[in-house]
Enzyme design. Structure first.
Site, mmCIF file in Angstrom:
data_model
loop_
_atom_site.group_PDB
_atom_site.id
_atom_site.type_symbol
_atom_site.label_atom_id
_atom_site.label_comp_id
_atom_site.label_asym_id
_atom_site.label_seq_id
_atom_site.Cartn_x
_atom_site.Cartn_y
_atom_site.Cartn_z
ATOM 1 N N TYR A 1 0.812 -1.210 0.000
ATOM 2 C CA TYR A 1 0.000 0.000 0.000
ATOM 3 C C TYR A 1 0.850 1.266 0.000
ATOM 4 O O TYR A 1 0.411 2.315 -0.479
ATOM 5 C CB TYR A 1 -0.909 0.017 1.240
ATOM 6 N N ASP B 1 -2.256 -18.619 0.074
ATOM 7 C CA ASP B 1 -3.188 -19.303 -0.841
ATOM 8 C C ASP B 1 -3.903 -20.446 -0.129
ATOM 9 O O ASP B 1 -5.128 -20.572 -0.187
ATOM 10 C CB ASP B 1 -2.469 -19.784 -2.113
ATOM 11 N N ASP C 1 -6.276 -7.351 3.898
ATOM 12 C CA ASP C 1 -7.402 -6.711 3.224
ATOM 13 C C ASP C 1 -8.261 -7.770 2.539
ATOM 14 O O ASP C 1 -9.481 -7.811 2.687
ATOM 15 C CB ASP C 1 -6.870 -5.702 2.195
ATOM 16 N N ASP D 1 -12.194 -9.581 3.921
ATOM 17 C CA ASP D 1 -13.440 -9.621 3.132
ATOM 18 C C ASP D 1 -13.915 -11.062 2.969
ATOM 19 O O ASP D 1 -15.112 -11.350 3.042
ATOM 20 C CB ASP D 1 -13.242 -9.004 1.736
HETATM 21 C C1 IPM Z 1 -10.469 -1.669 3.844
HETATM 22 C C2 IPM Z 1 -10.678 -1.009 2.504
HETATM 23 C C3 IPM Z 1 -9.548 -0.022 2.240
HETATM 24 C C4 IPM Z 1 -8.246 -0.819 2.191
HETATM 25 C C5 IPM Z 1 -9.711 0.821 0.953
HETATM 26 C C6 IPM Z 1 -10.995 1.606 0.966
HETATM 27 C C7 IPM Z 1 -8.536 1.743 0.752
HETATM 28 O O1 IPM Z 1 -10.783 -1.979 1.521
HETATM 29 O O2 IPM Z 1 -10.423 -0.939 4.862
HETATM 30 O O3 IPM Z 1 -10.385 -2.888 3.915
HETATM 31 O O4 IPM Z 1 -7.880 -1.361 1.158
HETATM 32 O O5 IPM Z 1 -7.589 -0.873 3.237
HETATM 33 MG MG MG Z 2 -10.851 -3.953 2.260
#
Ligand code: IPM
Ligand code: MG
Length: 358
Positions: A141, A219, A243, A247
């Site tokens: 990042y 993975d 990240d 999710d």
């Molecule tokens: C998260 C989001 C952020 C990230 C984005 C919005 C920059 O996806 O907080 O997980 O990638 O960290």
């Molecule tokens: Mg995210």
């Protein structure tokens, strides 16, 4: 106690979900006799539109002097074509880095009432209770060099020993207070950064003989996460892996809209749901406020040390979900509400559970 909380609603559903979380904090303040003050500031696309900068200096300054920061979400199609430093996301990344927040805590639990809400079978998700610790201010990042041209683009994945050590310490300390298991996720079979990551985690583990440490390649871990989620307690990983995996883990909980986060490491913490700005449902009273409300509970716990208050708010959410209340994202909720009504139901539950926690 008195506390100054900066609220950054941001874009999309951000204003709707932060409104409900602030109302919950106000209710907690009244019930437990605290004085919370709230100041709103601009971030993300809203800030780009108002002053051409996704993180105005005034916002960062206000956050630096606050006791805690509560954020909604940033981003949206309106700013997709903007150059990187004019994108809403870069405001959030600069805020995280500017506040020195290197440890992002993302708890993932499966509420008993929502075992059927996940596309993963109930007997697999049941009892899941893990804490993802995502490194937040290093890695791809922020790594230099980085560049873009239509012919060639570069990103870099650097980590220093110190950057790994400080976030790993947070994960080990958390494991100590939980089930004493830590899995460190990397790609050490390919990446030098991951080799160093693994080495540092192993060295640090000598200081935590009571914590059982495992290493996993990202993975295969991505597969284990949905195949046997109950096995995991604390999950430590670098920025981009964290990240992606968080999710994925949200699928276990039943909706991305349920999950909170706390970003720690500096003097002021940032509390935000893990979901994004959801432009498709923004402004329609459809978003799930639970992730932001649970982020407010983490704020009470980590920023203000108000443990009973945090537990009361979490108990109110638990009770609300147990009674079958939900928003449109929660398949199987027997009482479906809009954002504002869902927040109101949680505050009613707070009055009922509040007394047990005082
Ligand atoms: C998260 C989001 C952020 C990230 C984005 C919005 C920059 O996806 O907080 O997980 O990638 O960290
Ligand atoms: Mg995210």
């Amino acid at each position: 106690m008195e506390a100054r909380i900066v609220v950054l609603p941001g874009d999309g559903v951000g204003p709707e979900v932060t409104r409900e979380a602030v109302a919950c904090l106000q209710a907690i303040g009244e019930a437990f006799g605290h004085r919370f003050s709230f100041r709103e500031a601009l971030i993300g696309g809203a800030a780009v539109d108002a002053c051409g900068d996704p993180l105005p200096e005034a916002t960062l300054e206000l956050c630096r002097t606050a006791d805690a920061v509560l954020l909604g979400a940033v981003g949206g199609p309106a700013w997709d074509k903007h150059p990187r430093d004019q994108r809403p996301e870069s405001g959030l990344l600069r805020l995280r880095q500017g506040l020195g927040l290197y440890a992002n805590l993302r708890p993932v639990t499966v509420h008993p009432a929502l075992e059927d809400a996940s596309p993963v079978r109930p007997e697999i998700v049941r009892g899941t209770d893990m804490m993802i610790v995502r490194e937040l201010s290093g890695g791809l990042y922020f790594g230099e060099p980085r560049s873009f041209s239509p012919e060639r683009a570069v990103n870099t994945l650097p980590y220093s020993r110190e950057e790994i050590l400080r976030v790993a310490r947070v994960a080990f300390d958390l494991a100590r207070g939980r089930r004493k298991k830590l899995v460190s996720v990397d790609k050490a079979n390919v990446l030098e950064t991951s080799r160093l990551w693994r080495m540092v985690v192993d060295e640090l583990s000598a200081e935590y003989p009571d914590v059982a440490v495992q290493h996993a390649y990202v993975d295969s871990f991505a597969m284990s996460l949905v195949a046997r989620p109950r096995d995991f307690d604390v999950v430590l990983t670098e920025n981009l892996f964290g990240d992606i995996l968080s999710d994925e883990a949200a699928v276990l909980a039943g909706s991305l809209g349920l999950l909170p986060s706390a970003s720690l490491g500096g003097t002021v913490g940032l509390y935000e749901p893990i979901h994004g700005s959801a432009p498709d449902i923004a402004g329609r009273d459809l978003a799930n406020p639970v992730g932001t409300i649970l982020s407010a509970a983490m704020l009470l716990r980590h920023a203000l040390g108000l443990l009973r208050e945090a537990a009361a708010l979490e108990a109110a959410v638990d009770r609300t979900l147990a009674e079958g209340h939900g928003t449109q994202d929660l398949k199987g909720a027997t009482h479906s509400h809009g954002t504002a009504a869902m927040g109101a139901v949680i505050r009613t539950a707070l009055e009922l559970v509040g007394t047990e926690h005082r």
